[in-house]
Scaffold this motif. Structure first.
Motif, short mmCIF file in Angstrom:
data_model
loop_
_atom_site.label_atom_id
_atom_site.label_comp_id
_atom_site.label_asym_id
_atom_site.label_seq_id
_atom_site.Cartn_x
_atom_site.Cartn_y
_atom_site.Cartn_z
N VAL A 71 8.92 -2.10 -5.10
CA VAL A 71 8.74 -3.21 -4.18
C VAL A 71 7.60 -2.94 -3.20
CG1 VAL A 71 10.45 -2.36 -2.51
CG2 VAL A 71 9.99 -4.81 -2.67
N VAL A 72 7.39 -1.67 -2.85
CA VAL A 72 6.29 -1.32 -1.96
C VAL A 72 4.96 -1.39 -2.72
CG1 VAL A 72 5.29 0.54 -0.59
CG2 VAL A 72 7.74 0.07 -0.46
N LEU A 73 4.93 -0.87 -3.95
CA LEU A 73 3.71 -0.99 -4.76
C LEU A 73 3.35 -2.46 -4.94
CD1 LEU A 73 1.48 0.02 -6.64
CD2 LEU A 73 3.17 0.12 -8.48
N ASP A 74 4.36 -3.29 -5.16
CA ASP A 74 4.11 -4.72 -5.35
C ASP A 74 3.48 -5.33 -4.10
OD1 ASP A 74 4.48 -7.18 -6.99
OD2 ASP A 74 5.82 -7.75 -5.36
N ALA A 75 3.93 -4.89 -2.93
CA ALA A 75 3.36 -5.40 -1.68
C ALA A 75 1.89 -5.00 -1.56
CB ALA A 75 4.15 -4.88 -0.48
N TYR A 76 1.58 -3.74 -1.86
CA TYR A 76 0.19 -3.29 -1.80
C TYR A 76 -0.67 -4.03 -2.83
CZ TYR A 76 2.08 0.70 0.87
OH TYR A 76 2.70 1.49 1.79
N TRP A 77 -0.12 -4.19 -4.02
CA TRP A 77 -0.87 -4.85 -5.10
C TRP A 77 -1.18 -6.31 -4.74
CZ3 TRP A 77 -3.17 -3.41 -9.60
CH2 TRP A 77 -3.53 -4.43 -10.48
N LYS A 78 -0.16 -7.03 -4.27
CA LYS A 78 -0.36 -8.44 -3.94
C LYS A 78 -1.29 -8.60 -2.75
CE LYS A 78 3.95 -10.17 -5.91
NZ LYS A 78 5.32 -10.64 -5.62
N ALA A 79 -1.25 -7.67 -1.81
CA ALA A 79 -2.16 -7.74 -0.67
C ALA A 79 -3.61 -7.60 -1.14
CB ALA A 79 -1.82 -6.64 0.33
N ALA A 80 -3.85 -6.66 -2.06
CA ALA A 80 -5.20 -6.50 -2.59
C ALA A 80 -5.63 -7.73 -3.39
CB ALA A 80 -5.26 -5.25 -3.47
N GLU A 81 -4.69 -8.31 -4.16
CA GLU A 81 -5.00 -9.51 -4.92
C GLU A 81 -5.34 -10.68 -4.00
OE1 GLU A 81 -4.77 -10.07 -8.69
OE2 GLU A 81 -5.46 -8.06 -8.14
N LEU A 82 -4.60 -10.80 -2.89
CA LEU A 82 -4.88 -11.86 -1.93
C LEU A 82 -6.28 -11.71 -1.36
CD1 LEU A 82 -3.86 -14.29 -0.27
CD2 LEU A 82 -2.92 -12.66 1.38
N MET A 83 -6.67 -10.47 -1.04
CA MET A 83 -8.01 -10.25 -0.50
C MET A 83 -9.10 -10.53 -1.52
SD MET A 83 -7.95 -9.66 2.68
CE MET A 83 -6.57 -10.81 2.75
N SER A 84 -8.78 -10.39 -2.81
CA SER A 84 -9.78 -10.73 -3.82
C SER A 84 -10.11 -12.22 -3.79
CB SER A 84 -9.28 -10.33 -5.21
OG SER A 84 -8.21 -11.17 -5.64
N LEU A 85 -9.19 -13.03 -3.24
CA LEU A 85 -9.45 -14.46 -3.06
C LEU A 85 -10.07 -14.75 -1.70
CD1 LEU A 85 -6.09 -15.90 -4.46
CD2 LEU A 85 -8.27 -15.73 -5.67
N LEU A 86 -9.53 -14.10 -0.66
CA LEU A 86 -9.99 -14.40 0.69
C LEU A 86 -11.31 -13.72 1.02
CD1 LEU A 86 -6.63 -14.07 2.66
CD2 LEU A 86 -7.63 -16.09 1.58
N ALA A 87 -11.50 -12.51 0.53
CA ALA A 87 -12.71 -11.74 0.83
C ALA A 87 -13.18 -11.04 -0.44
CB ALA A 87 -12.43 -10.72 1.94
N PRO A 88 -13.77 -11.79 -1.38
CA PRO A 88 -14.13 -11.22 -2.68
C PRO A 88 -15.05 -10.00 -2.57
CG PRO A 88 -14.35 -13.61 -2.71
CD PRO A 88 -14.13 -13.22 -1.29
N GLY A 89 -15.86 -9.94 -1.54
CA GLY A 89 -16.77 -8.81 -1.42
C GLY A 89 -16.14 -7.54 -0.91
N CYS A 90 -14.89 -7.63 -0.47
CA CYS A 90 -14.23 -6.46 0.11
C CYS A 90 -13.85 -5.45 -0.97
CB CYS A 90 -13.00 -6.88 0.89
SG CYS A 90 -12.04 -5.51 1.57
N GLY A 91 -13.20 -5.93 -2.03
CA GLY A 91 -12.85 -5.04 -3.14
C GLY A 91 -11.78 -4.03 -2.80
N ILE A 92 -10.95 -4.30 -1.82
CA ILE A 92 -9.90 -3.35 -1.47
C ILE A 92 -8.89 -3.24 -2.61
CG2 ILE A 92 -8.39 -5.03 -0.33
CD1 ILE A 92 -7.81 -2.83 1.77
N SER A 93 -8.41 -2.03 -2.87
CA SER A 93 -7.45 -1.78 -3.94
C SER A 93 -6.09 -1.43 -3.35
CB SER A 93 -7.93 -0.64 -4.83
OG SER A 93 -9.17 -0.95 -5.45
N TRP A 94 -5.07 -1.54 -4.20
CA TRP A 94 -3.71 -1.27 -3.73
C TRP A 94 -3.57 0.14 -3.19
CZ3 TRP A 94 -0.77 2.71 -5.50
CH2 TRP A 94 -1.15 3.31 -6.71
N TRP A 95 -4.25 1.10 -3.85
CA TRP A 95 -4.09 2.50 -3.43
C TRP A 95 -4.74 2.76 -2.07
CZ3 TRP A 95 -9.15 3.72 -3.26
CH2 TRP A 95 -10.00 3.17 -4.22
N ALA A 96 -5.76 1.93 -1.71
CA ALA A 96 -6.37 2.07 -0.38
C ALA A 96 -5.35 1.74 0.70
CB ALA A 96 -7.59 1.17 -0.27
#
Length: 476
Positions: free
Chosen positions: A270-295
């Motif tokens: 459930v925690v990995l899912d939170a990190y993953w979805k947060a990174a996926e959301l940023m890929s829409l909101l800030a495509p140039g950021c490129g933040i990954s779940w592990w970050a």
């Protein structure tokens, strides 16, 4: 023992679609700019009148019921998981699945046997009808021939009893020969008819024997057919029972799956899912950021042990079993002095601000960057989904790009102005990214090698010319 998760999320229903619409609205607002969430939309997670220390967090007497469980991201379906409870439930589910497959296989085998027995029964029934018809035909022929033989015998007897002796006494050779020929002809006819009668009877007997054998074989086939139908019905009933049991076991596994530990990490799915979805959301909101779940996982580790600081735990819906509240920011002990900005609404302290939640936001930063990560209509600082999405939004706004080591360091330094903090978070992030394989996820960058250790001057001190490096070895 670890298992790769066997479950894939189901297609979203109407409620999930509605939540997706909320996500689109949130995206639209954030694409323009990251606006303050507004204190009215923030859920109070602690008693605003009682400051909370990390050693004695406020714990409600009873936890509220779990909220709706959002579907785990499909990209995480193959992530390997483990825990004692998960492994036990997964073993039960696998066992039930195998039993259900065995019942289905037995049902299919019995249905195939029923089809084969039914076809054989029809074949034997047709064969029995044919040999019965043949037997009846030859029995009819035998009856007819028997009547003919009897008629010939009676005729011969009659002729023998009342024979005309006049030709013999009258010495009429022609008449005598005619009488003799008639007798021979009658005897020959009788013998031929008897042979045909015996042949008809033999064929009738053979047809009846074949009929009896076919009837016996068909009886065995029908017994096997009845047994196959019983076995098929039993397997079908077992399959239906195991279908229900498998649904129950699968649901139990899905519940345990959320809280099972991701292999190679120290946090649950459930925690990995939170990190993953947060990174996926940023890929829409800030495509140039490129933040990954592990970050984000690197920050979650250092800030709160992924929501476990002070004895807290992350629940299946992303909420915490108790709030995580940091120390008061009074300026003492190396902390910044930050006066109260929220009246204790967010951090539970009406006197000074404190960092709160699994990603440790101070109230004023949370108000500026809080994001509804799970699209449930609330922005909650003590929720791993909202906290991870908010951290991602903050990091991307501060660092711009987080695809390389320099970008990661910029983002982490903006989170906490400490070189030691940056090094610690980066180390954890890279370790997590290399430990968990997720299809389509970028691997962490390779950090530059550490600077070389300073050269120790020779025992006699530095060279006379003042150089800081040791003198080269004399040519040999």
């Amino acid at each position: 023992m670890s298992r790769r998760s066997p479950l894939r999320p189901l297609r979203p229903g109407p409620r999930a679609a509605a939540r997706a619409l909320v996500a689109v609205v949130a995206v639209s607002a954030l694409v323009t700019a990251v606006q303050p969430a507004g204190a009215a939309r923030l859920s109070a997670q602690a008693d605003p009148t009682t400051p909370v220390d990390p050693t004695t967090p406020t714990v409600p007497e009873e936890l509220p019921p779990l909220g709706e469980l959002p579907a785990i991201s499909p990209a995480l379906a193959e992530v390997e998981l483990t825990s004692d409870t998960y492994d036990s439930v997964a073993a039960r589910r696998d066992r039930v699945a195998e039993q259900r497959e065995d019942a289905a296989r037995r049902k299919a085998d019995e249905e195939a046997a029923i089809a084969a027995h039914t076809a054989r029964d029809a074949e034997l029934t047709e064969q029995i009808a044919a040999v019965r018809e043949e037997a009846e035909h030859w029995e009819g022929e035998a009856a007819r021939l028997d009547e003919e033989v009897r008629a010939v015998a009676v005729g011969s007897f009659v002729r023998g009893a009342g024979a005309n002796l006049d030709p013999l006494f009258e010495l009429d050779p022609a008449a005598h020969d005619l009488e003799a020929t008639a007798a021979v002809t009658s005897d020959s006819l009788a013998r031929r008819q008897i042979r045909e009668l015996e042949r008809a009877r033999d064929r009738a007997r053979r047809a009846r024997s074949e009929e009896e054998l076919s009837l016996a074989i068909r009886g065995g086939v029908r017994d096997a057919l009845a047994a196959a139908r019983i076995a098929r019905d039993e397997a079908r009933a077992e399959e239906v029972r195991l279908d229900a049991e498998l649904l129950e076991a699968t649901a139990a596994l899905e519940d345990e799956r959320r809280l099972a530990t991701v292999v190679g990490t120290d946090f649950p799915l459930v925690v990995l899912d939170a990190y993953w979805k947060a990174a996926e959301l940023m890929s829409l909101l800030a495509p140039g950021c490129g933040i990954s779940w592990w970050a984000l996982a690197g920050i979650g580790k250092v800030e709160s042990g992924h929501g476990t600081y002070g004895g807290a735990e992350v629940r299946a819906d992303g909420s915490l079993t108790k709030p995580i509240i940091g120390i008061p920011l009074t300026g003492s002990g190396g902390t910044a002095a930050i006066g109260d900005s929220d009246g204790g609404l967010i951090d539970g302290d009406p006197t000074v601000d404190r960092a709160a939640g699994p990603m440790q936001f101070i109230p004023q930063t949370w108000v500026a960057h809080g994001v509804d990560g799970d699209q449930d209509g609330e922005v909650r600082i003590q929720d791993i989904d909202d906290a991870a999405a908010s951290a991602a939004a903050y990091l991307c706004a501060a660092a711009g790009s987080m695809t390389d080591v320099a970008g990661l360091q910029r983002g982490y330094f903006s989170y906490n102005h400490s070189g030691e903090y940056v090094a610690s978070v980066l180390g954890h992030a890279i370790r997590y990214g290399n430990a968990v394989e997720i299809e389509g996820a970028p691997l962490p960058p390779v950090p530059p090698p550490p600077p070389p250790a300073p050269v120790v001057p020779p025992a006699g001190g530095p060279p006379a010319d003042g150089a800081t490096t040791t003198a080269p070895a004399p040519p040999g």
